[in-house]
Scaffold this motif. Structure first.
Motif, PDB file in Angstrom:
ATOM      1  N   ILE A  90      28.796 -16.242  40.740  1.00 47.75           N
ATOM      2  CA  ILE A  90      27.543 -16.239  41.799  1.00 47.75           C
ATOM      3  C   ILE A  90      26.360 -15.978  40.630  1.00 47.75           C
ATOM      4  O   ILE A  90      26.181 -15.369  39.799  1.00 47.75           O
ATOM      5  CB  ILE A  90      27.854 -14.688  42.481  1.00 47.75           C
ATOM      6  CG1 ILE A  90      28.909 -15.086  43.280  1.00 47.75           C
ATOM      7  CG2 ILE A  90      26.442 -14.688  43.174  1.00 47.75           C
ATOM      8  CD1 ILE A  90      29.257 -13.769  43.987  1.00 47.75           C
ATOM      9  N   PRO A  91      25.403 -16.983  40.849  1.00 47.26           N
ATOM     10  CA  PRO A  91      24.315 -16.925  40.070  1.00 47.26           C
ATOM     11  C   PRO A  91      23.361 -15.720  40.237  1.00 47.26           C
ATOM     12  O   PRO A  91      23.432 -15.527  41.559  1.00 47.26           O
ATOM     13  CB  PRO A  91      23.551 -18.247  40.345  1.00 47.26           C
ATOM     14  CG  PRO A  91      24.026 -18.613  41.681  1.00 47.26           C
ATOM     15  CD  PRO A  91      25.463 -18.198  41.641  1.00 47.26           C
ATOM     16  N   VAL A  92      22.714 -15.452  39.447  1.00 51.46           N
ATOM     17  CA  VAL A  92      21.723 -14.131  39.337  1.00 51.46           C
ATOM     18  C   VAL A  92      20.511 -14.700  38.950  1.00 51.46           C
ATOM     19  O   VAL A  92      20.239 -15.029  37.716  1.00 51.46           O
ATOM     20  CB  VAL A  92      22.067 -12.963  38.605  1.00 51.46           C
ATOM     21  CG1 VAL A  92      20.881 -11.746  38.655  1.00 51.46           C
ATOM     22  CG2 VAL A  92      23.453 -12.504  39.179  1.00 51.46           C
ATOM     23  N   VAL A  93      19.362 -14.457  39.675  1.00 51.81           N
ATOM     24  CA  VAL A  93      17.877 -14.874  39.278  1.00 51.81           C
ATOM     25  C   VAL A  93      17.058 -13.580  39.329  1.00 51.81           C
ATOM     26  O   VAL A  93      17.187 -12.819  40.242  1.00 51.81           O
ATOM     27  CB  VAL A  93      17.379 -16.071  40.076  1.00 51.81           C
ATOM     28  CG1 VAL A  93      17.231 -15.689  41.559  1.00 51.81           C
ATOM     29  CG2 VAL A  93      16.057 -16.373  39.617  1.00 51.81           C
ATOM     30  N   VAL A  94      16.512 -13.674  37.885  1.00 53.05           N
ATOM     31  CA  VAL A  94      15.591 -12.394  38.017  1.00 53.05           C
ATOM     32  C   VAL A  94      14.289 -12.708  37.913  1.00 53.05           C
ATOM     33  O   VAL A  94      13.684 -13.623  37.043  1.00 53.05           O
ATOM     34  CB  VAL A  94      16.042 -11.492  36.713  1.00 53.05           C
ATOM     35  CG1 VAL A  94      15.221 -10.274  36.499  1.00 53.05           C
ATOM     36  CG2 VAL A  94      17.480 -11.023  36.605  1.00 53.05           C
TER      37      VAL A  94
ATOM     38  N   ASP B 192      10.039 -12.161  37.344  1.00 57.97           N
ATOM     39  CA  ASP B 192       9.122 -11.479  36.225  1.00 57.97           C
ATOM     40  C   ASP B 192       8.883  -9.839  36.380  1.00 57.97           C
ATOM     41  O   ASP B 192       8.865  -9.115  35.292  1.00 57.97           O
ATOM     42  CB  ASP B 192       7.855 -12.113  35.960  1.00 57.97           C
ATOM     43  CG  ASP B 192       7.747 -13.398  35.646  1.00 57.97           C
ATOM     44  OD1 ASP B 192       8.767 -13.890  35.073  1.00 57.97           O
ATOM     45  OD2 ASP B 192       6.784 -14.205  35.808  1.00 57.97           O
ATOM     46  N   ASP B 193       8.864  -9.505  37.678  1.00 56.38           N
ATOM     47  CA  ASP B 193       8.793  -7.770  37.972  1.00 56.38           C
ATOM     48  C   ASP B 193      10.181  -7.240  37.889  1.00 56.38           C
ATOM     49  O   ASP B 193      10.051  -5.941  38.259  1.00 56.38           O
ATOM     50  CB  ASP B 193       8.081  -7.771  39.064  1.00 56.38           C
ATOM     51  CG  ASP B 193       8.841  -8.164  40.519  1.00 56.38           C
ATOM     52  OD1 ASP B 193      10.000  -8.783  40.194  1.00 56.38           O
ATOM     53  OD2 ASP B 193       8.293  -8.212  41.443  1.00 56.38           O
ATOM     54  N   GLY B 194      11.023  -7.887  37.519  1.00 57.00           N
ATOM     55  CA  GLY B 194      12.630  -7.164  37.396  1.00 57.00           C
ATOM     56  C   GLY B 194      13.277  -7.327  38.691  1.00 57.00           C
ATOM     57  O   GLY B 194      14.327  -6.839  38.769  1.00 57.00           O
ATOM     58  N   THR B 195      12.898  -7.961  39.696  1.00 58.79           N
ATOM     59  CA  THR B 195      13.481  -8.136  41.195  1.00 58.79           C
ATOM     60  C   THR B 195      14.683  -8.972  40.914  1.00 58.79           C
ATOM     61  O   THR B 195      14.436 -10.317  40.027  1.00 58.79           O
ATOM     62  CB  THR B 195      12.600  -8.783  42.149  1.00 58.79           C
ATOM     63  OG1 THR B 195      11.624  -7.797  42.438  1.00 58.79           O
ATOM     64  CG2 THR B 195      13.551  -9.054  43.345  1.00 58.79           C
ATOM     65  N   ALA B 196      15.959  -8.681  40.995  1.00 54.02           N
ATOM     66  CA  ALA B 196      17.090  -9.457  40.716  1.00 54.02           C
ATOM     67  C   ALA B 196      17.651  -9.849  42.176  1.00 54.02           C
ATOM     68  O   ALA B 196      17.878  -8.920  42.946  1.00 54.02           O
ATOM     69  CB  ALA B 196      18.158  -8.657  39.988  1.00 54.02           C
ATOM     70  N   VAL B 197      18.267 -11.052  42.194  1.00 54.61           N
ATOM     71  CA  VAL B 197      18.892 -11.676  43.377  1.00 54.61           C
ATOM     72  C   VAL B 197      20.146 -12.410  42.991  1.00 54.61           C
ATOM     73  O   VAL B 197      20.216 -13.320  42.200  1.00 54.61           O
ATOM     74  CB  VAL B 197      17.830 -12.432  44.153  1.00 54.61           C
ATOM     75  CG1 VAL B 197      18.358 -13.082  45.465  1.00 54.61           C
ATOM     76  CG2 VAL B 197      16.553 -11.971  44.488  1.00 54.61           C
ATOM     77  N   ARG B 198      21.165 -11.731  43.631  1.00 55.23           N
ATOM     78  CA  ARG B 198      22.569 -12.579  43.447  1.00 55.23           C
ATOM     79  C   ARG B 198      22.375 -13.517  44.585  1.00 55.23           C
ATOM     80  O   ARG B 198      22.389 -13.325  45.965  1.00 55.23           O
ATOM     81  CB  ARG B 198      23.596 -11.411  43.705  1.00 55.23           C
ATOM     82  CG  ARG B 198      23.902 -10.709  42.696  1.00 55.23           C
ATOM     83  CD  ARG B 198      25.221  -9.959  42.650  1.00 55.23           C
ATOM     84  NE  ARG B 198      26.148 -10.705  41.922  1.00 55.23           N
ATOM     85  CZ  ARG B 198      27.443 -10.709  42.408  1.00 55.23           C
ATOM     86  NH1 ARG B 198      28.086  -9.936  43.258  1.00 55.23           N
ATOM     87  NH2 ARG B 198      28.408 -11.174  41.396  1.00 55.23           N
ATOM     88  N   VAL B 199      22.687 -14.878  44.359  1.00 49.87           N
ATOM     89  CA  VAL B 199      22.606 -15.975  45.497  1.00 49.87           C
ATOM     90  C   VAL B 199      24.152 -16.523  45.757  1.00 49.87           C
ATOM     91  O   VAL B 199      24.688 -17.182  44.971  1.00 49.87           O
ATOM     92  CB  VAL B 199      21.867 -17.317  44.961  1.00 49.87           C
ATOM     93  CG1 VAL B 199      21.882 -18.296  45.962  1.00 49.87           C
ATOM     94  CG2 VAL B 199      20.523 -16.853  44.309  1.00 49.87           C
ATOM     95  N   ILE B 200      24.523 -15.798  46.894  1.00 47.77           N
ATOM     96  CA  ILE B 200      25.797 -15.837  47.174  1.00 47.77           C
ATOM     97  C   ILE B 200      25.965 -17.286  48.184  1.00 47.77           C
ATOM     98  O   ILE B 200      26.980 -18.027  47.990  1.00 47.77           O
ATOM     99  CB  ILE B 200      26.284 -14.870  48.296  1.00 47.77           C
ATOM    100  CG1 ILE B 200      26.626 -13.462  47.223  1.00 47.77           C
ATOM    101  CG2 ILE B 200      27.722 -14.934  48.592  1.00 47.77           C
ATOM    102  CD1 ILE B 200      26.355 -12.272  48.041  1.00 47.77           C
TER     103      ILE B 200
ATOM    104  N   ALA C 293      21.475 -22.291  43.615  1.00 49.88           N
ATOM    105  CA  ALA C 293      22.479 -22.516  44.519  1.00 49.88           C
ATOM    106  C   ALA C 293      23.525 -21.738  44.711  1.00 49.88           C
ATOM    107  O   ALA C 293      24.174 -21.453  43.576  1.00 49.88           O
ATOM    108  CB  ALA C 293      22.700 -24.089  44.727  1.00 49.88           C
ATOM    109  N   GLY C 294      23.714 -21.111  45.621  1.00 44.11           N
ATOM    110  CA  GLY C 294      25.142 -20.206  45.831  1.00 44.11           C
ATOM    111  C   GLY C 294      26.253 -21.097  45.879  1.00 44.11           C
ATOM    112  O   GLY C 294      26.156 -22.271  46.246  1.00 44.11           O
ATOM    113  N   PRO C 295      27.352 -20.371  45.274  1.00 39.75           N
ATOM    114  CA  PRO C 295      28.656 -21.299  45.243  1.00 39.75           C
ATOM    115  C   PRO C 295      29.339 -21.545  46.524  1.00 39.75           C
ATOM    116  O   PRO C 295      30.289 -22.381  46.573  1.00 39.75           O
ATOM    117  CB  PRO C 295      29.772 -20.417  44.223  1.00 39.75           C
ATOM    118  CG  PRO C 295      29.270 -19.036  44.345  1.00 39.75           C
ATOM    119  CD  PRO C 295      27.546 -19.174  44.772  1.00 39.75           C
ATOM    120  N   VAL C 296      29.248 -20.705  47.699  1.00 41.91           N
ATOM    121  CA  VAL C 296      29.879 -20.962  48.807  1.00 41.91           C
ATOM    122  C   VAL C 296      29.094 -22.355  49.542  1.00 41.91           C
ATOM    123  O   VAL C 296      27.883 -22.174  49.576  1.00 41.91           O
ATOM    124  CB  VAL C 296      29.762 -19.855  49.773  1.00 41.91           C
ATOM    125  CG1 VAL C 296      30.244 -20.061  51.145  1.00 41.91           C
ATOM    126  CG2 VAL C 296      30.512 -18.626  48.943  1.00 41.91           C
TER     127      VAL C 296
END
Length: 303
Positions: A143-147, A149-157, A165-168
């Motif tokens: 599952i890719p994680v994009v971070v 500049d302000d530290g917000t992290a998103v796992r793209v399911i 792009a999420g793997p599903v």
């Protein structure tokens, strides 16, 4: 850009499912139009193995997709088609029940006995209700994680977000399913397609999704020391936020930051008839499914 206002806010309610599993229902079995194409969501967070260890023994599914996201502990699953596997921390299972399967899920806590995860039900359109069942089991490392500049992290399911792009894939509702963490005190704007229904479910920290310079909370009645009080409450742990139309969501994180699921999908806008985990378009189709369960024809040959 237009910010999506909040049209509904509620707290997940305790309930019991399976063979006595204590969990919290985020939404479900109410008006399905509010979250269309999503029908139900459960938060199965529990630190006491006695309250979840009996799990979810064999039960039928038809006409829906179930999305299981495990954060702590493991879930062992199996079905009538011979599939089996183990979901661990950070893993996802996206199951398309389609024409029907018999399924079981047995949770087991981590080393400290903690079990935490979510299950979301997505509806299938009438044209795909009786499609062949299939699984997409995705490991946490895929599952890719994009971070930002302000530290917000998103796992793209699932879906495309911030260039990842999420793997599903191949899901009828074309959902975007994100696990978002915003650092303390940060204000963040997140794009959401205008033509999708969208909701957020907060499971850690606090914040507000209303466009304010600082978190201000909403007025709710709460019992404090046995007394009913009308107070301003920060959107916090186990809070569901359903958004109205617009093309972005704004969130202001509280002092401890905020972590939430952000889910959106294209509404199906079809009649919904359901009996537990069987969801069709009419009562007649539900009755047919029940007859098939009784006479042993519920599971269809591979097609």
């Amino acid at each position: 850009m237009s910010i999506r206002p909040v049209k509904h806010e509620s707290t997940a309610t305790p309930t019991m499912e399976g063979a006595g599993v204590k969990l919290h229902r985020v939404f479900g079995f109410g008006d399905p139009a509010m979250t269309d194409p999503f029908l139900m969501m459960d938060d199965f967070r529990n630190d006491n193995p006695a309250e979840y260890i009996r799990g979810f023994p064999w039960h039928p599914h038809r006409g829906i997709e179930t999305i299981t996201y495990v954060l702590a502990g493991t879930v062992e699953h199996g079905d009538s088609l011979g599939n089996s596997g183990l979901l661990g921390a950070g893993d996802i299972q996206w199951m398309t029940a389609g024409s029907g399967i018999m399924h079981q899920e047995m949770p087991k806590g981590d080393f400290a006995g903690r079990m935490h995860g979510f299950q979301l039900w997505a509806n299938l359109p009438s044209s795909l209700k009786m499609t062949a069942p299939r699984y997409q089991d995705v490991k946490s490392t895929d599952i890719p994680v994009v971070v930002d500049d302000d530290g917000t992290a998103v796992r793209v399911i699932c879906g495309d977000f911030w260039g990842k792009a999420g793997p599903v894939d191949g899901v009828a509702a074309e959902p975007i399913y994100l696990d978002v963490s915003v650092p303390p005190g940060r204000k963040k704007r997140l794009p959401v397609d205008t033509y999708r229904n969208a909701f957020a479910y907060i499971f850690a920290g606090s914040g507000t999704f209303r466009d304010a310079s600082k978190p201000f909370g909403v007025r709710v009645e709460k019992e404090v020391d046995g007394e009913e009080l009308n107070i301003r409450d920060m959107s916090g742990n186990r809070t569901l936020v359903v958004f109205d139309s617009g093309d972005e969501v704004t969130v202001q994180a509280g002092d401890q930051g905020i972590r939430f699921l952000l889910v959106s999908g294209k509404p199906i806008e079809e009649p919904v008839a359901w009996h537990g985990p069987i969801v069709m378009n009419s009562r007649e189709e539900i009755m047919q499914a029940m007859r098939e369960l009784q006479n042993g024809t519920f599971i269809k040959a591979a097609h």
